[in-house]
Design a protein around this motif. Structure first.
Motif, PDB file in Angstrom:
ATOM      1  N   PRO A  95      51.987  19.353  65.959  1.00  0.00           N
ATOM      2  CA  PRO A  95      52.460  18.722  64.811  1.00  0.00           C
ATOM      3  C   PRO A  95      53.004  17.042  64.966  1.00  0.00           C
ATOM      4  O   PRO A  95      53.754  17.083  66.111  1.00  0.00           O
ATOM      5  CB  PRO A  95      53.484  19.362  63.931  1.00  0.00           C
ATOM      6  CG  PRO A  95      54.192  20.300  65.061  1.00  0.00           C
ATOM      7  CD  PRO A  95      53.005  20.435  66.186  1.00  0.00           C
ATOM      8  N   ASP A  96      52.721  16.083  64.449  1.00  0.00           N
ATOM      9  CA  ASP A  96      53.287  14.975  64.641  1.00  0.00           C
ATOM     10  C   ASP A  96      53.838  14.340  63.131  1.00  0.00           C
ATOM     11  O   ASP A  96      54.563  13.359  63.146  1.00  0.00           O
ATOM     12  CB  ASP A  96      52.472  13.955  65.049  1.00  0.00           C
ATOM     13  CG  ASP A  96      51.315  13.271  64.422  1.00  0.00           C
ATOM     14  OD1 ASP A  96      51.204  13.996  63.108  1.00  0.00           O
ATOM     15  OD2 ASP A  96      50.216  12.896  64.614  1.00  0.00           O
ATOM     16  N   ALA A  97      53.859  15.169  62.135  1.00  0.00           N
ATOM     17  CA  ALA A  97      54.473  15.040  60.823  1.00  0.00           C
ATOM     18  C   ALA A  97      54.491  16.330  60.164  1.00  0.00           C
ATOM     19  O   ALA A  97      53.488  16.892  59.944  1.00  0.00           O
ATOM     20  CB  ALA A  97      53.655  13.696  60.005  1.00  0.00           C
ATOM     21  N   ILE A  98      55.639  16.342  59.455  1.00  0.00           N
ATOM     22  CA  ILE A  98      55.891  17.519  58.276  1.00  0.00           C
ATOM     23  C   ILE A  98      56.235  17.082  57.072  1.00  0.00           C
ATOM     24  O   ILE A  98      57.037  16.332  57.027  1.00  0.00           O
ATOM     25  CB  ILE A  98      56.784  18.582  59.132  1.00  0.00           C
ATOM     26  CG1 ILE A  98      56.477  19.002  60.344  1.00  0.00           C
ATOM     27  CG2 ILE A  98      56.979  19.743  58.065  1.00  0.00           C
ATOM     28  CD1 ILE A  98      55.496  19.923  60.633  1.00  0.00           C
ATOM     29  N   ALA A  99      55.811  17.395  55.867  1.00  0.00           N
ATOM     30  CA  ALA A  99      56.308  17.005  54.825  1.00  0.00           C
ATOM     31  C   ALA A  99      56.464  18.340  53.754  1.00  0.00           C
ATOM     32  O   ALA A  99      55.520  18.930  53.258  1.00  0.00           O
ATOM     33  CB  ALA A  99      55.427  15.853  54.076  1.00  0.00           C
ATOM     34  N   PRO A 100      57.627  18.809  53.607  1.00  0.00           N
ATOM     35  CA  PRO A 100      57.658  19.931  52.578  1.00  0.00           C
ATOM     36  C   PRO A 100      57.821  19.324  51.467  1.00  0.00           C
ATOM     37  O   PRO A 100      58.006  18.181  51.008  1.00  0.00           O
ATOM     38  CB  PRO A 100      59.174  20.376  52.950  1.00  0.00           C
ATOM     39  CG  PRO A 100      59.514  19.711  54.159  1.00  0.00           C
ATOM     40  CD  PRO A 100      58.683  18.409  54.157  1.00  0.00           C
ATOM     41  N   THR A 101      57.618  20.449  50.306  1.00  0.00           N
ATOM     42  CA  THR A 101      57.719  19.964  48.898  1.00  0.00           C
ATOM     43  C   THR A 101      59.207  20.537  48.301  1.00  0.00           C
ATOM     44  O   THR A 101      59.907  20.947  49.074  1.00  0.00           O
ATOM     45  CB  THR A 101      56.797  21.159  47.944  1.00  0.00           C
ATOM     46  OG1 THR A 101      57.171  22.543  48.173  1.00  0.00           O
ATOM     47  CG2 THR A 101      55.352  20.678  48.194  1.00  0.00           C
ATOM     48  N   ALA A 102      59.524  19.884  47.260  1.00  0.00           N
ATOM     49  CA  ALA A 102      60.857  20.031  46.780  1.00  0.00           C
ATOM     50  C   ALA A 102      61.526  21.400  46.535  1.00  0.00           C
ATOM     51  O   ALA A 102      62.586  21.740  46.928  1.00  0.00           O
ATOM     52  CB  ALA A 102      61.158  19.094  45.452  1.00  0.00           C
ATOM     53  N   ASP A 103      60.432  22.268  46.055  1.00  0.00           N
ATOM     54  CA  ASP A 103      60.813  23.783  46.146  1.00  0.00           C
ATOM     55  C   ASP A 103      60.897  24.493  47.487  1.00  0.00           C
ATOM     56  O   ASP A 103      61.487  25.631  47.489  1.00  0.00           O
ATOM     57  CB  ASP A 103      59.802  24.285  45.133  1.00  0.00           C
ATOM     58  CG  ASP A 103      58.560  24.737  45.808  1.00  0.00           C
ATOM     59  OD1 ASP A 103      58.121  24.252  47.004  1.00  0.00           O
ATOM     60  OD2 ASP A 103      57.558  25.083  45.168  1.00  0.00           O
ATOM     61  N   ARG A 104      60.716  23.814  48.413  1.00  0.00           N
ATOM     62  CA  ARG A 104      61.042  24.194  49.767  1.00  0.00           C
ATOM     63  C   ARG A 104      60.044  25.563  50.278  1.00  0.00           C
ATOM     64  O   ARG A 104      60.467  26.302  50.862  1.00  0.00           O
ATOM     65  CB  ARG A 104      62.269  24.335  50.200  1.00  0.00           C
ATOM     66  CG  ARG A 104      62.955  23.112  50.065  1.00  0.00           C
ATOM     67  CD  ARG A 104      64.484  22.868  50.356  1.00  0.00           C
ATOM     68  NE  ARG A 104      65.215  24.114  51.059  1.00  0.00           N
ATOM     69  CZ  ARG A 104      66.193  24.667  50.487  1.00  0.00           C
ATOM     70  NH1 ARG A 104      66.770  24.278  49.568  1.00  0.00           N
ATOM     71  NH2 ARG A 104      66.519  25.627  51.294  1.00  0.00           N
ATOM     72  N   HIS A 105      58.967  25.779  49.562  1.00  0.00           N
ATOM     73  CA  HIS A 105      58.337  27.015  49.558  1.00  0.00           C
ATOM     74  C   HIS A 105      56.738  26.414  50.107  1.00  0.00           C
ATOM     75  O   HIS A 105      55.998  27.523  50.257  1.00  0.00           O
ATOM     76  CB  HIS A 105      57.908  27.776  48.293  1.00  0.00           C
ATOM     77  CG  HIS A 105      59.241  28.154  47.764  1.00  0.00           C
ATOM     78  ND1 HIS A 105      59.705  29.389  48.676  1.00  0.00           N
ATOM     79  CD2 HIS A 105      60.040  28.081  46.963  1.00  0.00           C
ATOM     80  CE1 HIS A 105      61.075  29.833  48.059  1.00  0.00           C
ATOM     81  NE2 HIS A 105      60.958  28.994  46.928  1.00  0.00           N
ATOM     82  N   HIS A 106      56.546  25.371  50.205  1.00  0.00           N
ATOM     83  CA  HIS A 106      55.173  24.609  50.538  1.00  0.00           C
ATOM     84  C   HIS A 106      55.457  23.564  51.502  1.00  0.00           C
ATOM     85  O   HIS A 106      56.311  22.857  51.224  1.00  0.00           O
ATOM     86  CB  HIS A 106      54.340  24.351  49.597  1.00  0.00           C
ATOM     87  CG  HIS A 106      53.992  25.406  48.638  1.00  0.00           C
ATOM     88  ND1 HIS A 106      54.650  25.770  47.378  1.00  0.00           N
ATOM     89  CD2 HIS A 106      52.909  26.220  48.713  1.00  0.00           C
ATOM     90  CE1 HIS A 106      54.151  26.844  46.818  1.00  0.00           C
ATOM     91  NE2 HIS A 106      53.003  27.274  47.687  1.00  0.00           N
ATOM     92  N   ALA A 107      54.391  23.147  52.590  1.00  0.00           N
ATOM     93  CA  ALA A 107      54.734  22.034  53.147  1.00  0.00           C
ATOM     94  C   ALA A 107      53.376  21.721  53.806  1.00  0.00           C
ATOM     95  O   ALA A 107      52.329  22.525  53.867  1.00  0.00           O
ATOM     96  CB  ALA A 107      55.763  22.424  54.512  1.00  0.00           C
ATOM     97  N   ILE A 108      53.240  20.433  54.385  1.00  0.00           N
ATOM     98  CA  ILE A 108      51.872  19.985  54.837  1.00  0.00           C
ATOM     99  C   ILE A 108      52.378  19.511  56.401  1.00  0.00           C
ATOM    100  O   ILE A 108      53.206  18.934  56.608  1.00  0.00           O
ATOM    101  CB  ILE A 108      51.305  18.919  54.021  1.00  0.00           C
ATOM    102  CG1 ILE A 108      50.157  18.635  54.635  1.00  0.00           C
ATOM    103  CG2 ILE A 108      52.151  17.723  53.979  1.00  0.00           C
ATOM    104  CD1 ILE A 108      48.969  17.811  53.817  1.00  0.00           C
TER     105      ILE A 108
END
Length: 151
Positions: A95-108
């Motif tokens: 991975p070179d980038a991680i972006a979680p959602t505000a609910d912290r239950h999903h991420a890309i």
């Protein structure tokens, strides 16, 4: 209370509730670190030739799309098993980038893919979901080659 005043009051409560539900930057960063660790362990399973570990990172309802689409965990595992049969992994990723959602239950997560000689061959993107057991699992994965035109 007048309807307009009641509506404004309720709107303020709703805005406050949403703002209070948003995580702090530290919380988002902690989630990103969890997902990064999961992604690294997922990739490590390939490097270590440990299909048993790989399987634990694939959600039951996963959809992986590379050369062909695999819908469901069984289809993903059937296709990916072949990548574990040779003594050396056919490719690696990180991975070179991680972006979680505000609910912290999903991420890309996204990163580069290299062949076994270290040559850049593509980029992957994975969507992760935190399951009820607290384990992060891949629910969607898309790989594209370096020669894939962006449309």
């Amino acid at each position: 209370m007048r309807p307009a005043l009641l509506a404004c009051t309720l709107s303020l409560f709703a805005i406050h509730a949403v703002a209070a539900a948003l995580p702090s930057e530290a919380d988002v960063n902690a989630t990103a670190a969890e997902v990064k660790a999961a992604e690294i362990a997922f990739a490590r399973s390939m490097a270590d030739r440990r299909f048993d570990r790989f399987t634990d990172y694939v959600a039951e309802d996963a959809v992986f799309n590379g050369r062909e689409m695999q819908i469901g965990r069984a289809a993903v595992l059937k296709t990916w098993k072949a990548y574990f049969d040779a003594p050396k992994p056919p490719f690696s990723w990180a991975p070179d980038a991680i972006a979680p959602t505000a609910d912290r239950h999903h991420a890309i997560s996204t990163g580069l893919v290299h062949d076994q000689d270290g040559k850049l061959i593509g980029r992957y993107t994975t969507i992760w979901r935190k399951e009820a057991d607290g384990h992060w699992r891949a629910v969607a994965d898309q790989g594209v080659g370096v020669d894939c035109p962006i449309k």
